[in-house]
Motif scaffolding. Structure first.
Motif, PDB file in Angstrom:
ATOM      1  N   LEU A 320       0.827  -1.200   0.000  1.00 32.34           N
ATOM      2  CA  LEU A 320       0.000   0.000   0.000  1.00 32.34           C
ATOM      3  C   LEU A 320       0.865   1.255   0.000  1.00 32.34           C
ATOM      4  CD1 LEU A 320      -2.859   1.093   0.009  1.00 32.34           C
ATOM      5  CD2 LEU A 320      -2.863   0.936   2.507  1.00 32.34           C
ATOM      6  N   ARG A 321       2.033   1.202   0.640  1.00 34.87           N
ATOM      7  CA  ARG A 321       2.962   2.343   0.611  1.00 34.87           C
ATOM      8  C   ARG A 321       3.338   2.692  -0.826  1.00 34.87           C
ATOM      9  NH1 ARG A 321       8.088   1.042   2.863  1.00 34.87           N
ATOM     10  NH2 ARG A 321       8.495   3.189   3.560  1.00 34.87           N
ATOM     11  N   ILE A 322       3.576   1.668  -1.634  1.00 36.08           N
ATOM     12  CA  ILE A 322       3.927   1.900  -3.038  1.00 36.08           C
ATOM     13  C   ILE A 322       2.772   2.571  -3.770  1.00 36.08           C
ATOM     14  CG2 ILE A 322       4.549   0.767  -5.212  1.00 36.08           C
ATOM     15  CD1 ILE A 322       5.858  -1.453  -3.528  1.00 36.08           C
ATOM     16  N   ALA A 323       1.557   2.055  -3.545  1.00 36.00           N
ATOM     17  CA  ALA A 323       0.383   2.609  -4.221  1.00 36.00           C
ATOM     18  C   ALA A 323       0.163   4.063  -3.824  1.00 36.00           C
ATOM     19  CB  ALA A 323      -0.849   1.771  -3.897  1.00 36.00           C
ATOM     20  N   ILE A 324       0.308   4.374  -2.546  1.00 39.38           N
ATOM     21  CA  ILE A 324       0.112   5.741  -2.069  1.00 39.38           C
ATOM     22  C   ILE A 324       1.085   6.693  -2.750  1.00 39.38           C
ATOM     23  CG2 ILE A 324       0.386   7.241  -0.044  1.00 39.38           C
ATOM     24  CD1 ILE A 324      -0.750   4.843   1.599  1.00 39.38           C
ATOM     25  N   ARG A 325       2.328   6.287  -2.833  1.00 44.77           N
ATOM     26  CA  ARG A 325       3.336   7.140  -3.477  1.00 44.77           C
ATOM     27  C   ARG A 325       3.013   7.342  -4.959  1.00 44.77           C
ATOM     28  NH1 ARG A 325       6.202  10.131  -5.384  1.00 44.77           N
ATOM     29  NH2 ARG A 325       8.335  10.759  -4.862  1.00 44.77           N
ATOM     30  N   ASN A 326       2.530   6.308  -5.633  1.00 43.55           N
ATOM     31  CA  ASN A 326       2.183   6.427  -7.045  1.00 43.55           C
ATOM     32  C   ASN A 326       0.948   7.312  -7.246  1.00 43.55           C
ATOM     33  OD1 ASN A 326       4.322   4.858  -7.891  1.00 43.55           O
ATOM     34  ND2 ASN A 326       3.140   2.953  -7.887  1.00 43.55           N
ATOM     35  N   ILE A 327      -0.036   7.190  -6.353  1.00 43.39           N
ATOM     36  CA  ILE A 327      -1.222   8.041  -6.434  1.00 43.39           C
ATOM     37  C   ILE A 327      -0.828   9.507  -6.301  1.00 43.39           C
ATOM     38  CG2 ILE A 327      -3.350   8.708  -5.233  1.00 43.39           C
ATOM     39  CD1 ILE A 327      -3.659   5.720  -4.480  1.00 43.39           C
ATOM     40  N   GLU A 328       0.035   9.797  -5.353  1.00 44.78           N
ATOM     41  CA  GLU A 328       0.484  11.174  -5.161  1.00 44.78           C
ATOM     42  C   GLU A 328       1.204  11.706  -6.396  1.00 44.78           C
ATOM     43  OE1 GLU A 328       1.157  11.289  -0.312  1.00 44.78           O
ATOM     44  OE2 GLU A 328       2.832  10.781  -1.623  1.00 44.78           O
ATOM     45  N   ALA A 329       2.021  10.844  -7.008  1.00 47.87           N
ATOM     46  CA  ALA A 329       2.763  11.278  -8.194  1.00 47.87           C
ATOM     47  C   ALA A 329       1.834  11.537  -9.374  1.00 47.87           C
ATOM     48  CB  ALA A 329       3.807  10.219  -8.566  1.00 47.87           C
ATOM     49  N   MET A 330       0.776  10.731  -9.519  1.00 56.40           N
ATOM     50  CA  MET A 330      -0.117  10.865 -10.672  1.00 56.40           C
ATOM     51  C   MET A 330      -1.166  11.950 -10.501  1.00 56.40           C
ATOM     52  SD  MET A 330      -0.836   6.962 -11.981  1.00 56.40           S
ATOM     53  CE  MET A 330      -1.424   6.373 -10.395  1.00 56.40           C
ATOM     54  N   PHE A 331      -1.774  12.033  -9.306  1.00 53.59           N
ATOM     55  CA  PHE A 331      -2.938  12.900  -9.126  1.00 53.59           C
ATOM     56  C   PHE A 331      -2.673  14.136  -8.274  1.00 53.59           C
ATOM     57  CE2 PHE A 331      -4.704   8.652  -9.942  1.00 53.59           C
ATOM     58  CZ  PHE A 331      -5.500   8.933 -11.034  1.00 53.59           C
ATOM     59  N   ASP A 332      -1.603  14.137  -7.484  1.00 53.58           N
ATOM     60  CA  ASP A 332      -1.262  15.274  -6.632  1.00 53.58           C
ATOM     61  C   ASP A 332      -2.466  15.732  -5.801  1.00 53.58           C
ATOM     62  OD1 ASP A 332       0.428  17.175  -5.542  1.00 53.58           O
ATOM     63  OD2 ASP A 332      -0.031  18.668  -7.076  1.00 53.58           O
ATOM     64  N   PRO A 333      -3.114  14.832  -5.042  1.00 56.06           N
ATOM     65  CA  PRO A 333      -4.309  15.209  -4.281  1.00 56.06           C
ATOM     66  C   PRO A 333      -3.948  15.943  -2.992  1.00 56.06           C
ATOM     67  CG  PRO A 333      -3.762  12.930  -3.835  1.00 56.06           C
ATOM     68  CD  PRO A 333      -2.761  13.418  -4.852  1.00 56.06           C
ATOM     69  N   ASP A 334      -4.939  16.625  -2.425  1.00 55.25           N
ATOM     70  CA  ASP A 334      -4.741  17.213  -1.095  1.00 55.25           C
ATOM     71  C   ASP A 334      -4.438  16.125  -0.078  1.00 55.25           C
ATOM     72  OD1 ASP A 334      -5.266  19.916  -1.794  1.00 55.25           O
ATOM     73  OD2 ASP A 334      -7.414  19.511  -1.794  1.00 55.25           O
ATOM     74  N   THR A 335      -5.127  15.003  -0.196  1.00 55.06           N
ATOM     75  CA  THR A 335      -4.924  13.889   0.714  1.00 55.06           C
ATOM     76  C   THR A 335      -5.457  12.617   0.064  1.00 55.06           C
ATOM     77  OG1 THR A 335      -5.290  13.091   2.988  1.00 55.06           O
ATOM     78  CG2 THR A 335      -7.135  14.170   1.889  1.00 55.06           C
ATOM     79  N   ILE A 351      -3.359   0.791   8.093  1.00 55.66           N
ATOM     80  CA  ILE A 351      -2.835   2.148   8.017  1.00 55.66           C
ATOM     81  C   ILE A 351      -1.534   2.254   8.812  1.00 55.66           C
ATOM     82  CG2 ILE A 351      -3.267   4.537   8.703  1.00 55.66           C
ATOM     83  CD1 ILE A 351      -6.210   4.095   8.068  1.00 55.66           C
ATOM     84  N   ALA A 352      -1.508   1.644   9.987  1.00 57.77           N
ATOM     85  CA  ALA A 352      -0.291   1.675  10.805  1.00 57.77           C
ATOM     86  C   ALA A 352       0.871   0.990  10.092  1.00 57.77           C
ATOM     87  CB  ALA A 352      -0.551   1.017  12.159  1.00 57.77           C
ATOM     88  N   ALA A 353       0.557  -0.067   9.320  1.00 56.21           N
ATOM     89  CA  ALA A 353       1.623  -0.829   8.644  1.00 56.21           C
ATOM     90  C   ALA A 353       2.220  -0.069   7.472  1.00 56.21           C
ATOM     91  CB  ALA A 353       1.076  -2.177   8.168  1.00 56.21           C
ATOM     92  N   THR A 354       1.576   1.002   7.028  1.00 59.09           N
ATOM     93  CA  THR A 354       2.156   1.792   5.930  1.00 59.09           C
ATOM     94  C   THR A 354       3.240   2.748   6.421  1.00 59.09           C
ATOM     95  OG1 THR A 354       0.520   3.578   6.127  1.00 59.09           O
ATOM     96  CG2 THR A 354      -0.028   1.725   4.687  1.00 59.09           C
ATOM     97  N   ALA A 355       3.329   2.929   7.739  1.00 56.61           N
ATOM     98  CA  ALA A 355       4.319   3.865   8.287  1.00 56.61           C
ATOM     99  C   ALA A 355       5.702   3.217   8.355  1.00 56.61           C
ATOM    100  CB  ALA A 355       3.871   4.319   9.671  1.00 56.61           C
ATOM    101  N   PRO A 356       6.742   3.986   8.060  1.00 58.62           N
ATOM    102  CA  PRO A 356       6.667   5.346   7.530  1.00 58.62           C
ATOM    103  C   PRO A 356       6.358   5.324   6.034  1.00 58.62           C
ATOM    104  CG  PRO A 356       8.944   4.699   7.690  1.00 58.62           C
ATOM    105  CD  PRO A 356       8.131   3.545   8.237  1.00 58.62           C
ATOM    106  N   LEU A 357       5.553   6.306   5.595  1.00 56.42           N
ATOM    107  CA  LEU A 357       5.274   6.410   4.170  1.00 56.42           C
ATOM    108  C   LEU A 357       6.559   6.737   3.410  1.00 56.42           C
ATOM    109  CD1 LEU A 357       1.925   8.430   4.256  1.00 56.42           C
ATOM    110  CD2 LEU A 357       2.198   6.014   3.701  1.00 56.42           C
ATOM    111  N   LEU A 358       6.584   6.399   2.139  1.00 61.89           N
ATOM    112  CA  LEU A 358       7.741   6.720   1.314  1.00 61.89           C
ATOM    113  C   LEU A 358       7.924   8.237   1.259  1.00 61.89           C
ATOM    114  CD1 LEU A 358       7.154   4.120  -1.540  1.00 61.89           C
ATOM    115  CD2 LEU A 358       8.856   4.022   0.291  1.00 61.89           C
ATOM    116  N   PRO A 359       9.140   8.707   0.999  1.00 71.39           N
ATOM    117  CA  PRO A 359       9.427  10.153   1.085  1.00 71.39           C
ATOM    118  C   PRO A 359       8.438  10.991   0.303  1.00 71.39           C
ATOM    119  CG  PRO A 359      11.452   8.921   0.764  1.00 71.39           C
ATOM    120  CD  PRO A 359      10.332   7.928   0.633  1.00 71.39           C
ATOM    121  N   VAL A 360       8.045  12.113   0.915  1.00 68.31           N
ATOM    122  CA  VAL A 360       7.072  13.009   0.308  1.00 68.31           C
ATOM    123  C   VAL A 360       7.731  13.792  -0.826  1.00 68.31           C
ATOM    124  CG1 VAL A 360       7.552  14.940   1.864  1.00 68.31           C
ATOM    125  CG2 VAL A 360       5.292  14.733   0.814  1.00 68.31           C
ATOM    126  N   MET A 361       6.951  14.102  -1.860  1.00 67.55           N
ATOM    127  CA  MET A 361       7.449  14.950  -2.935  1.00 67.55           C
ATOM    128  C   MET A 361       7.617  16.376  -2.396  1.00 67.55           C
ATOM    129  SD  MET A 361       5.062  13.443  -5.998  1.00 67.55           S
ATOM    130  CE  MET A 361       5.937  14.233  -7.333  1.00 67.55           C
TER     131      MET A 361
END
Length: 429
Positions: A320-335, A351-361
């Motif tokens: 899920l960490r990978i997916a979250i990072r890809n979503i941010e890169a493609m859609f640039d959402p508020d959250t 949700i706890a298992a995704t921490a720490p999230l991959l580096p923020v853009m």
């Protein structure tokens, strides 16, 4: 050329009449979104004259769609009359087909729930489930005591791919029977009302936009758990379906090349690792299919610290960490909002298992919202999102999107003066 003119001097069926209907819809929608609002404010937003707005408002008020709320005080000059939507001007029904459960609401034009209904089911054939939804619709109408002609339509949320009022679902044993099942047409035939079928992730994102995180986030991505995992995209306050209705199908993002085979034909798709189905697969054993595992059983395993479920959470969190990072890169959402039918015990652990999230853009460093948030939904929110679909159709009656196309040609005629004045056809035959 001869013909009977309406009171504005327009021949029925002419472009002028269509323009007038379009203006009525624009005024009604602006009042619905912004009310209480004055005629002068409407004129500035829509681009019509105040006199033009007054004429249209009088027609909408006569049809019972809007009403006068009072007068604006604290301003110079004569106090301006405020307009707002009349809640009793019409009603819609929202149905949500979830895992082993059907939820339904009947709401007024402000989105307030007038009646609600929830029922569990064990049936697995789509025709039987459609009959359950029909019975639920009748219970909602009976509870609310609403006349049939005041119901604008039924929105129905389903966990699958929707094309032209039919959908298929590849997460059940009887997948062949679900292939392109014409649920919208069948439900229209049973209920006598227009039915708009939509993917559950898109509907959940609409509900979240109207009643949840959309109050503070203008653009967000909604991660929706059912047996699989889907996504809904909201950009600048509007949901986005894509050219063919598949926008946000995050479950088929490849997160492990060469990984598990997915029914879509690819290997390593996200939902093979992050979904209710994947969690159930970890505990179902050889005698049951994953879709036979109740949600309550998974929640109990989680509370008891079952190592199989805890192991699934940790593995799923990394994908899920990978997916979250890809979503941010493609859609640039508020959250990114995560919700749906996964039991809260599993969802919190995931949700706890995704921490720490991959580096923020870098450009996201100033965001005021967390990158990942649980959905702010009540139990009836997905159904309330579905109930918004008939209103969306009324505001865009000529919409050509295949998923919302008319499916039945033999509906009874239900005369609706409110829809008629908005230029929405009421003839059902």
């Amino acid at each position: 050329m001869t013909g009977r003119l309406d009171r504005a001097g327009a021949l029925p069926g002419t472009n002028l009449e269509q323009t007038r209907a379009l203006n009525r819809r624009a005024v009604f929608d602006a009042v619905r979104r912004n009310g209480p609002v004055t005629r002068a404010e409407l004129a500035r937003e829509i681009g019509l004259t105040v006199q033009g707005i007054s004429n249209i408002a009088a027609e909408l008020e006569e049809a019972g769609l809007i009403r006068q709320e009072g007068k604006r005080v604290g301003q110079r000059g004569q106090p301006a009359v405020e307009l707002s939507v009349n809640p009793q001007g019409g009603y819609t029904i929202g149905l949500c087909l979830a895992y082993r459960r059907a939820m339904g609401v009947l709401v007024d034009l402000t989105g307030e729930v007038v009646a609600s209904d929830t029922c569990d089911y064990a049936e697995r054939h789509p025709a039987a489930i459609t009959r359950i939804l029909h019975a639920q619709t009748r219970r909602l109408i009976d509870k609310a005591g609403v006349p049939e002609e005041q119901i604008w339509g039924i929105g129905c949320s389903v966990p699958g791919t929707v094309v032209n009022g039919a959908f298929w679902y590849d997460k059940v044993q009887e997948a062949e029977e679900w292939t392109h099942f014409p649920m919208a047409g069948e439900l229209e035939r049973l209920t006598g009302h227009r039915v708009i079928l939509e993917n559950d992730a898109t509907v959940a994102s609409i509900g979240e936009r109207l009643y949840g995180i959309g109050r503070v986030a203008n653009s967000f991505f909604y991660l929706h758990f059912t047996l699989g995992i889907g996504g809904g995209v909201v950009t600048d306050g509007h949901h986005y379906r894509g050219a063919f209705g598949g926008a946000g199908e995050i479950g088929h993002m490849i997160v492990k090349p060469g990984g598990r085979l997915c029914p879509c034909g690819s290997r390593g798709c996200l939902e093979q690792y992050v979904s209710f189905y994947a969690a159930a697969e970890a505990v179902c054993g050889p005698d049951r299919a994953p879709d036979e595992v109740p949600a309550e059983e998974l929640a109990a395993y989680c509370r008891d610290g079952d190592l199989r479920i805890l192991g699934w959470q940790q593995q799923a969190g990394q994908y899920l960490r990978i997916a979250i990072r890809n979503i941010e890169a493609m859609f640039d959402p508020d959250t990114i909002v995560i919700g749906g039918g996964l039991p809260s015990e599993l969802l919190d652990g995931l949700i706890a298992a995704t921490a720490p999230l991959l580096p923020v853009m870098a450009h996201r460093s100033a965001s005021r919202l967390p990158r990942l948030m649980p959905a702010e939904h009540a139990s009836d929110l997905p159904a309330r999102g579905a109930a918004a679909l008939p209103i969306a159709m009324a505001m865009q009656p000529n919409i050509s999107n295949a998923a919302w196309s008319r499916t039945s040609k033999a509906l009874p005629e239900i005369s609706s003066p409110a829809l008629a004045i908005l230029g929405v056809a009421t003839a059902r035959g």
